[in-house]
Scaffold this motif. Structure first.
Motif, PDB file in Angstrom:
ATOM      1  N   LYS A 255       7.620   9.337  13.011  1.00 22.58           N
ATOM      2  CA  LYS A 255       6.543   9.063  12.054  1.00 22.58           C
ATOM      3  C   LYS A 255       7.099   8.893  10.639  1.00 22.58           C
ATOM      4  O   LYS A 255       6.697   7.981   9.910  1.00 22.58           O
ATOM      5  N   VAL A 256       7.998   9.793  10.267  1.00 22.66           N
ATOM      6  CA  VAL A 256       8.575   9.735   8.925  1.00 22.66           C
ATOM      7  C   VAL A 256       9.366   8.446   8.751  1.00 22.66           C
ATOM      8  O   VAL A 256       9.260   7.765   7.718  1.00 22.66           O
ATOM      9  N   GLN A 257      10.149   8.091   9.748  1.00 22.16           N
ATOM     10  CA  GLN A 257      10.940   6.864   9.664  1.00 22.16           C
ATOM     11  C   GLN A 257      10.037   5.630   9.511  1.00 22.16           C
ATOM     12  O   GLN A 257      10.302   4.746   8.681  1.00 22.16           O
ATOM     13  N   LYS A 258       8.973   5.574  10.290  1.00 23.66           N
ATOM     14  CA  LYS A 258       8.057   4.437  10.232  1.00 23.66           C
ATOM     15  C   LYS A 258       7.414   4.313   8.855  1.00 23.66           C
ATOM     16  O   LYS A 258       7.376   3.223   8.264  1.00 23.66           O
ATOM     17  N   GLN A 259       6.898   5.426   8.329  1.00 21.29           N
ATOM     18  CA  GLN A 259       6.245   5.388   7.022  1.00 21.29           C
ATOM     19  C   GLN A 259       7.252   5.095   5.917  1.00 21.29           C
ATOM     20  O   GLN A 259       6.947   4.382   4.954  1.00 21.29           O
ATOM     21  N   MET A 260       8.449   5.635   6.045  1.00 24.62           N
ATOM     22  CA  MET A 260       9.509   5.380   5.062  1.00 24.62           C
ATOM     23  C   MET A 260       9.823   3.893   4.985  1.00 24.62           C
ATOM     24  O   MET A 260       9.948   3.323   3.889  1.00 24.62           O
ATOM     25  N   ASN A 261       9.956   3.246   6.142  1.00 25.92           N
ATOM     26  CA  ASN A 261      10.261   1.815   6.171  1.00 25.92           C
ATOM     27  C   ASN A 261       9.142   0.994   5.532  1.00 25.92           C
ATOM     28  O   ASN A 261       9.405   0.022   4.812  1.00 25.92           O
ATOM     29  N   LEU A 262       7.900   1.384   5.793  1.00 23.67           N
ATOM     30  CA  LEU A 262       6.764   0.672   5.196  1.00 23.67           C
ATOM     31  C   LEU A 262       6.770   0.816   3.675  1.00 23.67           C
ATOM     32  O   LEU A 262       6.572  -0.164   2.936  1.00 23.67           O
ATOM     33  N   ASP A 263       6.991   2.037   3.205  1.00 21.70           N
ATOM     34  CA  ASP A 263       6.996   2.278   1.767  1.00 21.70           C
ATOM     35  C   ASP A 263       8.162   1.568   1.081  1.00 21.70           C
ATOM     36  O   ASP A 263       8.014   1.023  -0.021  1.00 21.70           O
ATOM     37  N   TYR A 264       9.304   1.575   1.733  1.00 24.91           N
ATOM     38  CA  TYR A 264      10.478   0.930   1.135  1.00 24.91           C
ATOM     39  C   TYR A 264      10.280  -0.587   1.046  1.00 24.91           C
ATOM     40  O   TYR A 264      10.687  -1.230   0.080  1.00 24.91           O
ATOM     41  N   LYS A 265       9.636  -1.149   2.062  1.00 26.89           N
ATOM     42  CA  LYS A 265       9.362  -2.590   2.055  1.00 26.89           C
ATOM     43  C   LYS A 265       8.458  -2.963   0.879  1.00 26.89           C
ATOM     44  O   LYS A 265       8.674  -3.980   0.207  1.00 26.89           O
ATOM     45  N   LYS A 266       7.464  -2.128   0.608  1.00 26.71           N
ATOM     46  CA  LYS A 266       6.563  -2.376  -0.520  1.00 26.71           C
ATOM     47  C   LYS A 266       7.337  -2.369  -1.835  1.00 26.71           C
ATOM     48  O   LYS A 266       7.098  -3.207  -2.714  1.00 26.71           O
ATOM     49  N   ILE A 267       8.252  -1.411  -1.973  1.00 26.15           N
ATOM     50  CA  ILE A 267       9.036  -1.295  -3.205  1.00 26.15           C
ATOM     51  C   ILE A 267       9.928  -2.520  -3.394  1.00 26.15           C
ATOM     52  O   ILE A 267       9.977  -3.114  -4.472  1.00 26.15           O
ATOM     53  N   VAL A 268      10.619  -2.914  -2.337  1.00 21.85           N
ATOM     54  CA  VAL A 268      11.527  -4.060  -2.415  1.00 21.85           C
ATOM     55  C   VAL A 268      10.758  -5.355  -2.640  1.00 21.85           C
ATOM     56  O   VAL A 268      11.146  -6.197  -3.458  1.00 21.85           O
ATOM     57  N   ASP A 269       9.661  -5.500  -1.914  1.00 22.14           N
ATOM     58  CA  ASP A 269       8.852  -6.715  -2.055  1.00 22.14           C
ATOM     59  C   ASP A 269       8.275  -6.859  -3.460  1.00 22.14           C
ATOM     60  O   ASP A 269       7.996  -7.965  -3.926  1.00 22.14           O
ATOM     61  N   ALA A 270       8.097  -5.732  -4.132  1.00 16.72           N
ATOM     62  CA  ALA A 270       7.576  -5.769  -5.500  1.00 16.72           C
ATOM     63  C   ALA A 270       8.680  -6.044  -6.521  1.00 16.72           C
ATOM     64  O   ALA A 270       8.406  -6.148  -7.725  1.00 16.72           O
ATOM     65  N   GLY A 271       9.915  -6.164  -6.032  1.00 15.74           N
ATOM     66  CA  GLY A 271      11.029  -6.520  -6.909  1.00 15.74           C
ATOM     67  C   GLY A 271      11.797  -5.356  -7.486  1.00 15.74           C
ATOM     68  O   GLY A 271      12.542  -5.524  -8.465  1.00 15.74           O
ATOM     69  N   TYR A 272      11.640  -4.165  -6.908  1.00 14.15           N
ATOM     70  CA  TYR A 272      12.328  -2.979  -7.413  1.00 14.15           C
ATOM     71  C   TYR A 272      13.403  -2.510  -6.432  1.00 14.15           C
ATOM     72  O   TYR A 272      13.331  -2.780  -5.233  1.00 14.15           O
ATOM     73  N   GLU A 273      14.370  -1.753  -6.977  1.00  8.70           N
ATOM     74  CA  GLU A 273      15.439  -1.221  -6.128  1.00  8.70           C
ATOM     75  C   GLU A 273      15.056   0.108  -5.491  1.00  8.70           C
ATOM     76  O   GLU A 273      15.454   0.391  -4.365  1.00  8.70           O
ATOM     77  N   ASP A 274      14.313   0.918  -6.230  1.00  9.80           N
ATOM     78  CA  ASP A 274      13.966   2.236  -5.706  1.00  9.80           C
ATOM     79  C   ASP A 274      12.691   2.750  -6.361  1.00  9.80           C
ATOM     80  O   ASP A 274      12.114   2.089  -7.235  1.00  9.80           O
ATOM     81  N   VAL A 275      12.260   3.944  -5.941  1.00  7.52           N
ATOM     82  CA  VAL A 275      11.000   4.509  -6.442  1.00  7.52           C
ATOM     83  C   VAL A 275      11.051   4.813  -7.929  1.00  7.52           C
ATOM     84  O   VAL A 275      10.036   4.713  -8.617  1.00  7.52           O
ATOM     85  N   THR A 276      12.220   5.166  -8.421  1.00  5.29           N
ATOM     86  CA  THR A 276      12.340   5.481  -9.846  1.00  5.29           C
ATOM     87  C   THR A 276      12.087   4.243 -10.694  1.00  5.29           C
ATOM     88  O   THR A 276      11.331   4.279 -11.668  1.00  5.29           O
ATOM     89  N   GLU A 277      12.724   3.142 -10.326  1.00  4.51           N
ATOM     90  CA  GLU A 277      12.522   1.903 -11.068  1.00  4.51           C
ATOM     91  C   GLU A 277      11.084   1.409 -10.935  1.00  4.51           C
ATOM     92  O   GLU A 277      10.508   0.857 -11.875  1.00  4.51           O
ATOM     93  N   ALA A 278      10.508   1.623  -9.755  1.00  8.34           N
ATOM     94  CA  ALA A 278       9.126   1.187  -9.511  1.00  8.34           C
ATOM     95  C   ALA A 278       8.108   2.110 -10.161  1.00  8.34           C
ATOM     96  O   ALA A 278       6.905   1.825 -10.140  1.00  8.34           O
ATOM     97  N   ASP A 279       8.591   3.213 -10.745  1.00 11.76           N
ATOM     98  CA  ASP A 279       7.714   4.211 -11.376  1.00 11.76           C
ATOM     99  C   ASP A 279       6.680   4.749 -10.383  1.00 11.76           C
ATOM    100  O   ASP A 279       5.546   5.043 -10.743  1.00 11.76           O
ATOM    101  N   CYS A 280       7.124   4.870  -9.137  1.00 11.27           N
ATOM    102  CA  CYS A 280       6.272   5.449  -8.096  1.00 11.27           C
ATOM    103  C   CYS A 280       6.420   6.964  -8.138  1.00 11.27           C
ATOM    104  O   CYS A 280       7.536   7.494  -8.087  1.00 11.27           O
ATOM    105  N   ARG A 281       5.332   7.686  -8.215  1.00  8.05           N
ATOM    106  CA  ARG A 281       5.395   9.147  -8.383  1.00  8.05           C
ATOM    107  C   ARG A 281       5.377   9.894  -7.054  1.00  8.05           C
ATOM    108  O   ARG A 281       5.598  11.094  -7.004  1.00  8.05           O
ATOM    109  N   LYS A 282       5.131   9.190  -5.978  1.00 12.56           N
ATOM    110  CA  LYS A 282       5.049   9.835  -4.673  1.00 12.56           C
ATOM    111  C   LYS A 282       6.448  10.195  -4.155  1.00 12.56           C
ATOM    112  O   LYS A 282       7.377   9.400  -4.249  1.00 12.56           O
ATOM    113  N   ARG A 283       6.572  11.417  -3.602  1.00 11.51           N
ATOM    114  CA  ARG A 283       7.811  11.830  -2.948  1.00 11.51           C
ATOM    115  C   ARG A 283       7.455  12.560  -1.649  1.00 11.51           C
ATOM    116  O   ARG A 283       6.479  13.322  -1.594  1.00 11.51           O
ATOM    117  N   HIS A 284       8.278  12.320  -0.638  1.00  9.09           N
ATOM    118  CA  HIS A 284       8.076  12.999   0.644  1.00  9.09           C
ATOM    119  C   HIS A 284       9.348  13.758   1.005  1.00  9.09           C
ATOM    120  O   HIS A 284      10.446  13.218   0.902  1.00  9.09           O
TER     121      HIS A 284
END
Length: 427
Positions: A255-284
């Motif tokens: 479950k964690v792997q699946k959700q991680m891949n989905l979240d990472y795809k959103k970040i990359v598709d938005a043009g960011y390298e990681d959650v910090t650059e994307a200013d995403c506050r969510k952490r798991h």
């Protein structure tokens, strides 16, 4: 007879103290050089003998720091292995007694059958001082000799909290508070024999993260001790997955792997390298206690390795904990992707090398919470103690009935799907 024993004890202590004052007690450099020689740390080349060269000595309020240039043929590990001998050597015949204490000592004594045990207690607890030694290397061998031992028990305080931060206090030493910044250091490996403080610090980390970021942190907790350490967190709003056996663990990892891949795809598709650059506050946080129980499960280890590797960019961090740090349990791939380690006392130098890539954890004193934190460098720390009753008080506002939480989640999903349907009709 009694007064003869008393006078022998007291004036013997005074004479020893006077001897050390006269001969220069505290001049530990001479003792250390002698220990180097007697411990086989000197290097012989023909008729010449080379020892560690004292480059600098500096006195502080807390003690003395010695810096040595190591001779060719010796490594830092050679000296680290002899830490116990060095510590024992600088403490040899180190006795403290002051005249002002004598009156109190005599006052404390009672002329009864317990007189001898009382004298022994005074000798052990009041007359003998103990210096702690720390050894490190930064191009020179650094030996610190402290006048007093590091505190054995540090209570957790609210002042340790860093609001809206992903930094958690994991310990204190004599110089500073040591925080693990999950956004900077990401995941962490924690190891230690039973009773050393491993589970205590994990519970402290979970509680601190919830207090600091209650709206943005979520957890997947896997406790392979049948849930003993994590049960109190099971009904927290922030805990989305909870498992206590191997089968449940593998399901959670998927479950964690699946959700991680989905979240990472959103970040990359938005043009960011990681959650910090994307200013995403969510952490798991995926927290696995007694991870060695999964070591022979190939699927589980592959899932953990993938989460550790990809989670760095997507805000999925792993706390990987074990009391049996074998090469199988702490694989090279996991270590490569988790350079930060926290080790409490271990039962062998092999186990220490597995966790820290060097010896040392096997020589830690048997003090709960005393550990070695390794990031860019290694530091001996004392982790603060957070009692279970305090944890319960701190997390109580976040406990929910999971059924209600599930209904709330379903309602949100329904509203989201409805929005998508209306948006499609307008297109």
């Amino acid at each position: 007879m009694i007064f003869e024993v008393v006078s022998t004890l007291i004036f013997g202590g005074i004479s020893i103290k006077a001897y050390h004052s006269k001969s220069g007690e505290g001049n530990d450099s001479k003792k250390i050089n002698k220990i180097f020689a007697l411990s086989g740390l000197n290097v012989k080349d023909g008729n010449q003998t080379f020892t560690a060269e004292l480059v600098k000595k500096k006195n502080y309020e807390w003690g003395t720091e010695y810096r040595y240039r190591i001779p060719i043929g010796r490594s830092f590990d050679d000296y680290l292995t002899k830490k116990g001998a060095i510590e024992a050597g600088v403490n040899a015949r180190s006795v403290k007694i002051q005249f002002k204490d004598i009156k109190q000592y005599l006052k404390d004594l009672k002329l009864n059958k317990n007189i001898l045990s009382k004298l022994k207690e005074i000798q052990t607890n009041k007359l003998v001082s103990f210096k702690e030694v720390e050894i490190s290397y930064d191009g020179l061998l650094k030996i610190r000799v402290y006048h007093e031992p590091m505190p054995r028990n540090i209570q957790w305080k609210t002042e340790f909290i860093k609001a809206n931060s992903w930094s958690v206090l994991v310990g204190l030493n004599r110089d500073e508070r040591i925080y693990h910044d999950f956004d900077k250091r990401k995941s962490i490996i924690i190891a230690g024999v039973p009773g050393s403080g491993k589970s205590v610090v994990i519970k402290l980390i979970i509680t601190t993260l919830i207090i600091q970021n209650p709206k943005h942190v979520t957890f997947s907790l896997i406790d392979l001790k049948e849930g003993a350490a994590f049960t109190r967190f099971k009904n927290l709003k922030q805990v989305v997955n909870f498992g206590r056996n191997e089968n449940e663990a593998i399901d959670i990892l998927k479950k964690v792997q699946k959700q991680m891949n989905l979240d990472y795809k959103k970040i990359v598709d938005a043009g960011y390298e990681d959650v910090t650059e994307a200013d995403c506050r969510k952490r798991h946080f995926l927290i696995i206690d007694e991870a060695a129980d999964l070591a022979d499960k190939k699927e589980a280890m592959e899932l953990i390795t993938d989460i550790v590797r990809k989670g760095r960019g997507s805000g999925y961090y792993v706390i990987y904990s074990t009391q049996y740090p074998s090469m199988q349990a702490v694989s090279s791939q996991i270590k490569r992707n988790i350079p930060t380690r926290l080790s409490f006392v271990l039962d062998s130098s092999t186990a220490s090398a597995t966790v820290l890539d060097t010896k040392g954890a096997e020589d830690l004193p048997d003090i709960p919470g005393r550990g070695i934190y390794k990031d860019a460098k290694m530091r001996i720390i004392q982790t603060p103690f957070m009692s279970n009753s305090l944890i319960d008080d701190l997390i109580r506002p976040f406990i929910v009935k999971k059924e209600a939480l599930q209904n709330e989640s379903t309602e949100r999903e329904t509203r989201k799907n409805t929005f998508k349907l209306e948006e499609t009709r307008l297109s």
